[in-house]
Design a protein around this motif. Structure first.
Motif, PDB file in Angstrom:
ATOM      1  N   PRO A  73       0.846  -1.195   0.000  1.00 38.59           N
ATOM      2  CA  PRO A  73       0.000   0.000   0.000  1.00 38.59           C
ATOM      3  C   PRO A  73       0.882   1.246   0.000  1.00 38.59           C
ATOM      4  N   VAL A  74       0.446   2.257  -0.722  1.00 37.43           N
ATOM      5  CA  VAL A  74       1.131   3.550  -0.734  1.00 37.43           C
ATOM      6  C   VAL A  74       0.091   4.646  -0.564  1.00 37.43           C
ATOM      7  N   LYS A  75       0.522   5.791  -0.044  1.00 41.02           N
ATOM      8  CA  LYS A  75      -0.417   6.905   0.167  1.00 41.02           C
ATOM      9  C   LYS A  75      -0.791   7.587  -1.141  1.00 41.02           C
ATOM     10  N   LYS A  76       0.188   7.670  -2.064  1.00 45.24           N
ATOM     11  CA  LYS A  76      -0.027   8.300  -3.373  1.00 45.24           C
ATOM     12  C   LYS A  76       0.717   7.491  -4.411  1.00 45.24           C
ATOM     13  N   LEU A  77       0.197   7.502  -5.632  1.00 44.82           N
ATOM     14  CA  LEU A  77       0.912   6.863  -6.734  1.00 44.82           C
ATOM     15  C   LEU A  77       1.757   7.913  -7.434  1.00 44.82           C
ATOM     16  N   ARG A  78       3.022   7.553  -7.687  1.00 42.38           N
ATOM     17  CA  ARG A  78       3.942   8.455  -8.385  1.00 42.38           C
ATOM     18  C   ARG A  78       4.668   7.686  -9.471  1.00 42.38           C
ATOM     19  N   TYR A  79       4.966   8.386 -10.571  1.00 45.71           N
ATOM     20  CA  TYR A  79       5.775   7.805 -11.627  1.00 45.71           C
ATOM     21  C   TYR A  79       7.212   7.703 -11.132  1.00 45.71           C
ATOM     22  N   ASP A  80       7.854   6.561 -11.402  1.00 44.53           N
ATOM     23  CA  ASP A  80       9.201   6.318 -10.891  1.00 44.53           C
ATOM     24  C   ASP A  80      10.221   7.352 -11.354  1.00 44.53           C
ATOM     25  N   ALA A  81      10.274   7.629 -12.634  1.00 43.24           N
ATOM     26  CA  ALA A  81      11.329   8.503 -13.149  1.00 43.24           C
ATOM     27  C   ALA A  81      11.173   9.951 -12.706  1.00 43.24           C
ATOM     28  N   SER A  82       9.974  10.481 -12.789  1.00 42.94           N
ATOM     29  CA  SER A  82       9.777  11.917 -12.545  1.00 42.94           C
ATOM     30  C   SER A  82       9.321  12.242 -11.127  1.00 42.94           C
ATOM     31  N   GLY A  83       8.701  11.284 -10.453  1.00 42.03           N
ATOM     32  CA  GLY A  83       8.126  11.564  -9.144  1.00 42.03           C
ATOM     33  C   GLY A  83       6.780  12.273  -9.224  1.00 42.03           C
ATOM     34  N   GLN A  84       6.311  12.523 -10.456  1.00 37.32           N
ATOM     35  CA  GLN A  84       5.012  13.185 -10.618  1.00 37.32           C
ATOM     36  C   GLN A  84       3.890  12.255 -10.161  1.00 37.32           C
ATOM     37  N   ARG A  85       2.854  12.862  -9.661  1.00 37.19           N
ATOM     38  CA  ARG A  85       1.698  12.103  -9.175  1.00 37.19           C
ATOM     39  C   ARG A  85       0.933  11.490 -10.359  1.00 37.19           C
ATOM     40  N   VAL A  86       0.467  10.266 -10.175  1.00 37.46           N
ATOM     41  CA  VAL A  86      -0.309   9.562 -11.190  1.00 37.46           C
ATOM     42  C   VAL A  86      -1.760  10.002 -11.059  1.00 37.46           C
ATOM     43  N   PRO A  87      -2.365  10.515 -12.138  1.00 31.38           N
ATOM     44  CA  PRO A  87      -3.729  11.050 -12.045  1.00 31.38           C
ATOM     45  C   PRO A  87      -4.809   9.963 -12.140  1.00 31.38           C
ATOM     46  N   LEU A  88      -4.962   9.197 -11.069  1.00 32.36           N
ATOM     47  CA  LEU A  88      -6.012   8.179 -11.023  1.00 32.36           C
ATOM     48  C   LEU A  88      -6.962   8.486  -9.869  1.00 32.36           C
ATOM     49  N   PRO A  89      -8.257   8.248 -10.090  1.00 32.87           N
ATOM     50  CA  PRO A  89      -9.203   8.450  -8.998  1.00 32.87           C
ATOM     51  C   PRO A  89      -9.055   7.321  -7.984  1.00 32.87           C
ATOM     52  N   GLY A  90      -9.407   7.589  -6.772  1.00 34.33           N
ATOM     53  CA  GLY A  90      -9.370   6.564  -5.737  1.00 34.33           C
ATOM     54  C   GLY A  90      -8.883   7.149  -4.434  1.00 34.33           C
ATOM     55  N   ARG A  91      -9.150   6.432  -3.352  1.00 35.19           N
ATOM     56  CA  ARG A  91      -8.719   6.880  -2.025  1.00 35.19           C
ATOM     57  C   ARG A  91      -7.630   5.988  -1.458  1.00 35.19           C
ATOM     58  N   HIS A  92      -7.459   4.798  -2.059  1.00 38.55           N
ATOM     59  CA  HIS A  92      -6.473   3.837  -1.584  1.00 38.55           C
ATOM     60  C   HIS A  92      -5.683   3.333  -2.786  1.00 38.55           C
ATOM     61  N   PHE A  93      -4.390   3.062  -2.563  1.00 36.68           N
ATOM     62  CA  PHE A  93      -3.522   2.711  -3.684  1.00 36.68           C
ATOM     63  C   PHE A  93      -2.590   1.561  -3.319  1.00 36.68           C
ATOM     64  N   LEU A  94      -2.273   0.748  -4.322  1.00 30.71           N
ATOM     65  CA  LEU A  94      -1.284  -0.313  -4.184  1.00 30.71           C
ATOM     66  C   LEU A  94      -0.226  -0.125  -5.249  1.00 30.71           C
ATOM     67  N   GLN A  95       1.014  -0.454  -4.896  1.00 24.31           N
ATOM     68  CA  GLN A  95       2.103  -0.469  -5.864  1.00 24.31           C
ATOM     69  C   GLN A  95       2.540  -1.918  -6.046  1.00 24.31           C
ATOM     70  N   ILE A  96       2.648  -2.344  -7.293  1.00 22.76           N
ATOM     71  CA  ILE A  96       3.139  -3.681  -7.628  1.00 22.76           C
ATOM     72  C   ILE A  96       4.514  -3.498  -8.256  1.00 22.76           C
ATOM     73  N   ARG A  97       5.494  -4.235  -7.738  1.00 18.74           N
ATOM     74  CA  ARG A  97       6.881  -4.101  -8.199  1.00 18.74           C
ATOM     75  C   ARG A  97       7.403  -5.463  -8.630  1.00 18.74           C
ATOM     76  N   LEU A  98       7.838  -5.566  -9.898  1.00 21.57           N
ATOM     77  CA  LEU A  98       8.431  -6.791 -10.429  1.00 21.57           C
ATOM     78  C   LEU A  98       9.907  -6.517 -10.672  1.00 21.57           C
ATOM     79  N   SER A  99      10.787  -7.356 -10.090  1.00 24.21           N
ATOM     80  CA  SER A  99      12.218  -7.127 -10.257  1.00 24.21           C
ATOM     81  C   SER A  99      12.984  -8.420  -9.999  1.00 24.21           C
TER      82      SER A  99
END
Length: 172
Positions: A73-99
């Motif tokens: 879970p994350v408080k806000k979604l951000r793009y990795d490279a820029s750190g800009q906020r991802v413009p998606l509606p919602g109150r709760h967010f998950l980040q999925i990381r494949l590596s």
């Protein structure tokens, strides 16, 4: 005094060389008659979703061996490279990381054919975004209406990562 600083510099250089050498992975020479082993990075090729009576599902398709996947879970979604906020509606967010994974070939050609940013209107899932493909890490962001209660698993042949998010049964 000058002699001591030169010894210190040489010792530091040797330490740096030894440390660097230890970090570089060794490659074994192939045995006679054997083909060399080629280690390939898993390629993330698609992301899709579906709604079911009691859960919403997100599936990430992978070509190659499924890499380790983390979901947090994350408080806000951000793009990795820029750190800009991802413009998606919602109150709760998950980040999925494949590596280790990539959404492009070694030559830089994109292999990911799924959505980069999409709003979704399911009971729980509100949006999905590809938020990063950088230095062997592919990340996605998911947006939800309510705090997601989820389960994850992998499926094989072909390789898929699956995240199911429970919600009230809408089929009754």
């Amino acid at each position: 005094m000058q002699h001591r600083s030169r010894r210190t510099a040489i010792a530091a250089a040797l330490t740096l060389t030894a440390t660097t050498g230890a970090v570089v992975p060794a490659v074994a020479a192939p045995q006679a008659g054997a083909s060399p082993q080629v280690h390939t990075t898993a390629l993330v090729v698609n992301a899709r979703w579906s709604g079911h009576c009691a859960y919403d599902r997100v599936v990430i398709d992978v070509r190659g061996t499924m890499p380790p996947v983390t979901v947090k879970p994350v408080k806000k979604l951000r793009y990795d490279a820029s750190g800009q906020r991802v413009p998606l509606p919602g109150r709760h967010f998950l980040q999925i990381r494949l590596s280790p994974a990539a959404a492009h070939t070694q030559s830089g050609r994109p292999v990911y054919k799924g959505p980069r940013l999409v709003k979704i209107h399911l009971p729980q899932l509100r949006g999905l975004a590809l938020t990063g493909d950088f230095e062997g890490v592919v990340t996605f962001g998911l947006a939800f209406r309510h705090n997601p209660h989820y389960t994850v698993h992998t499926l094989h042949s072909p390789e898929r990562f699956v995240l199911d998010v429970r919600h009230a049964d809408v089929c009754r």
